[in-house]
Write a protein that holds these residues in place. Structure first.
Motif, PDB file in Angstrom:
ATOM      1  N   PHE A  90       0.854  -1.193   0.000  1.00  0.00           N
ATOM      2  CA  PHE A  90       0.000   0.000   0.000  1.00  0.00           C
ATOM      3  C   PHE A  90       0.887   1.240   0.000  1.00  0.00           C
ATOM      4  O   PHE A  90       1.988   1.235   0.558  1.00  0.00           O
ATOM      5  CB  PHE A  90      -0.885   0.026   1.264  1.00  0.00           C
ATOM      6  N   ARG A  91       0.348   2.329  -0.579  1.00  0.00           N
ATOM      7  CA  ARG A  91       1.089   3.605  -0.588  1.00  0.00           C
ATOM      8  C   ARG A  91       1.147   4.202   0.810  1.00  0.00           C
ATOM      9  O   ARG A  91       0.317   3.880   1.669  1.00  0.00           O
ATOM     10  CB  ARG A  91       0.362   4.612  -1.484  1.00  0.00           C
ATOM     11  N   ASP A  92       2.081   5.116   1.017  1.00  0.00           N
ATOM     12  CA  ASP A  92       2.186   5.864   2.279  1.00  0.00           C
ATOM     13  C   ASP A  92       0.818   6.493   2.593  1.00  0.00           C
ATOM     14  O   ASP A  92       0.159   7.039   1.698  1.00  0.00           O
ATOM     15  CB  ASP A  92       3.206   7.011   2.163  1.00  0.00           C
ATOM     16  N   GLY A  93       0.419   6.439   3.839  1.00  0.00           N
ATOM     17  CA  GLY A  93      -0.807   7.119   4.274  1.00  0.00           C
ATOM     18  C   GLY A  93      -2.091   6.569   3.688  1.00  0.00           C
ATOM     19  O   GLY A  93      -3.074   7.297   3.561  1.00  0.00           O
ATOM     20  N   SER A  94      -2.115   5.282   3.356  1.00  0.00           N
ATOM     21  CA  SER A  94      -3.335   4.704   2.747  1.00  0.00           C
ATOM     22  C   SER A  94      -4.482   4.545   3.738  1.00  0.00           C
ATOM     23  O   SER A  94      -5.641   4.491   3.343  1.00  0.00           O
ATOM     24  CB  SER A  94      -3.035   3.302   2.192  1.00  0.00           C
ATOM     25  N   PHE A  95      -4.140   4.424   5.038  1.00  0.00           N
ATOM     26  CA  PHE A  95      -5.177   4.055   6.019  1.00  0.00           C
ATOM     27  C   PHE A  95      -5.406   5.159   7.048  1.00  0.00           C
ATOM     28  O   PHE A  95      -4.495   5.909   7.393  1.00  0.00           O
ATOM     29  CB  PHE A  95      -4.768   2.769   6.754  1.00  0.00           C
ATOM     30  N   ASP A  96      -6.637   5.202   7.553  1.00  0.00           N
ATOM     31  CA  ASP A  96      -6.964   6.141   8.633  1.00  0.00           C
ATOM     32  C   ASP A  96      -6.556   5.574   9.983  1.00  0.00           C
ATOM     33  O   ASP A  96      -6.374   6.324  10.942  1.00  0.00           O
ATOM     34  CB  ASP A  96      -8.470   6.434   8.611  1.00  0.00           C
ATOM     35  N   ALA A  97      -6.428   4.257  10.063  1.00  0.00           N
ATOM     36  CA  ALA A  97      -6.005   3.584  11.296  1.00  0.00           C
ATOM     37  C   ALA A  97      -5.674   2.145  10.938  1.00  0.00           C
ATOM     38  O   ALA A  97      -5.948   1.700   9.807  1.00  0.00           O
ATOM     39  CB  ALA A  97      -7.128   3.625  12.344  1.00  0.00           C
TER      40      ALA A  97
END
Ligand SMILES: C[S@@+](CC[C@H](N)C(=O)[O-])C[C@H]1O[C@@H](n2cnc3c(N)ncnc32)[C@H](O)[C@@H]1O
Length: 214
Positions: A90-97
């Motif tokens: 996954f790319r950097d910062g893909s998830f909120d948590a």
């Protein structure tokens, strides 16, 4: 790749007993539900999707990440990615948590969880919540083991995580289920176990620092 072999791949019958008995009142799920925001959330080492199924809501999309193909249960949960915690696709910062329940991040286990933790910081947006659930120890379940199967709180504190304890139980449906699982899991237990065991779960709660800056 640093995949930790999991007995549930070969013994789904025993894993089903474990998952039904472990935290039967759902106190860990309830707490995770309060800690996790809406948005896109990663479940690392999702197993057969037991937890993802319970935490997904119309406003919260759970991406279940699991390396063992045989564990992935598409009937239980819809969004799966087959991957290792140490190399998240996954790319950097893909998830909120992100969260992990009893998977990969074993601070007294065979692997150093640091590479996986770096991946969580990279893939969760800076400031996003990271929760790791593991055994807290000092309970009737962990007392069956000859070894210390609890998480090491120093590991998590040293990485800026806070700790919350959830007091719950292992509650087996039948004495036969308790015997089958515990005798297998702890490599022989001698006498018939009770169907209800106290069980303490540690939630290590941290905040994503974002990708490394160098
Ligand atoms: C004890 S099960 C827990 C499953 C699930 N989180 C739950 O609470 O039911 C541990 C899971 O971690 C997975 N696992 C092992 N090595 C892993 C790795 N390197 N990255 C991510 N998951 C891993 C196993 O395949 C297994 O499904």
């Amino acid at each position: 790749m640093s995949i930790i072999p999991f007995y549930g791949v070969d013994r789904p019958d025993l894993f089903a007993i474990e998952r039904a008995a472990m935290d039967r009142p759902g106190r860990v799920i309830e707490r995770l539900d309060r800690l996790l925001p809406a948005g896109t959330i990663a479940d690392i080492g999702a197993g057969d999707g037991f937890t993802a199924e319970r935490l997904a809501t119309p406003r919260r999309r759970i991406v279940a990440v699991e390396p063992a193909r045989a564990m992935i249960d598409r009937n239980r949960h819809r969004t799966w990615v087959q991957a290792d915690a140490e190399a998240l696709p996954f790319r950097d910062g893909s998830f909120d948590a992100a969260y992990a329940t009893w998977a990969y991040f074993f601070s007294r286990g065979p692997l150093d969880p640091t590479p996986g933790l770096e991946e969580l910081h990279r893939t969760v947006k800076p400031g996003g919540t990271i929760v790791i659930a593991d055994n807290a120890g000092d309970d009737e379940f962990c007392a069956f083991s000859q070894h210390d199967i609890s998480a090491d709180p120093r590991f998590w504190r040293g990485r800026g995580f806070g700790i919350e304890i959830v007091d719950t139980v292992f509650a087996f449906e039948t004495a036969a289920d308790a015997w089958r699982l515990l005798d297998f899991y702890f490599d022989g237990i001698g006498s018939a176990p009770p169907t209800l065991l106290t069980y303490r779960v540690a939630l290590f709660i941290g905040v994503s620092q974002g990708p490394p800056r160098y």
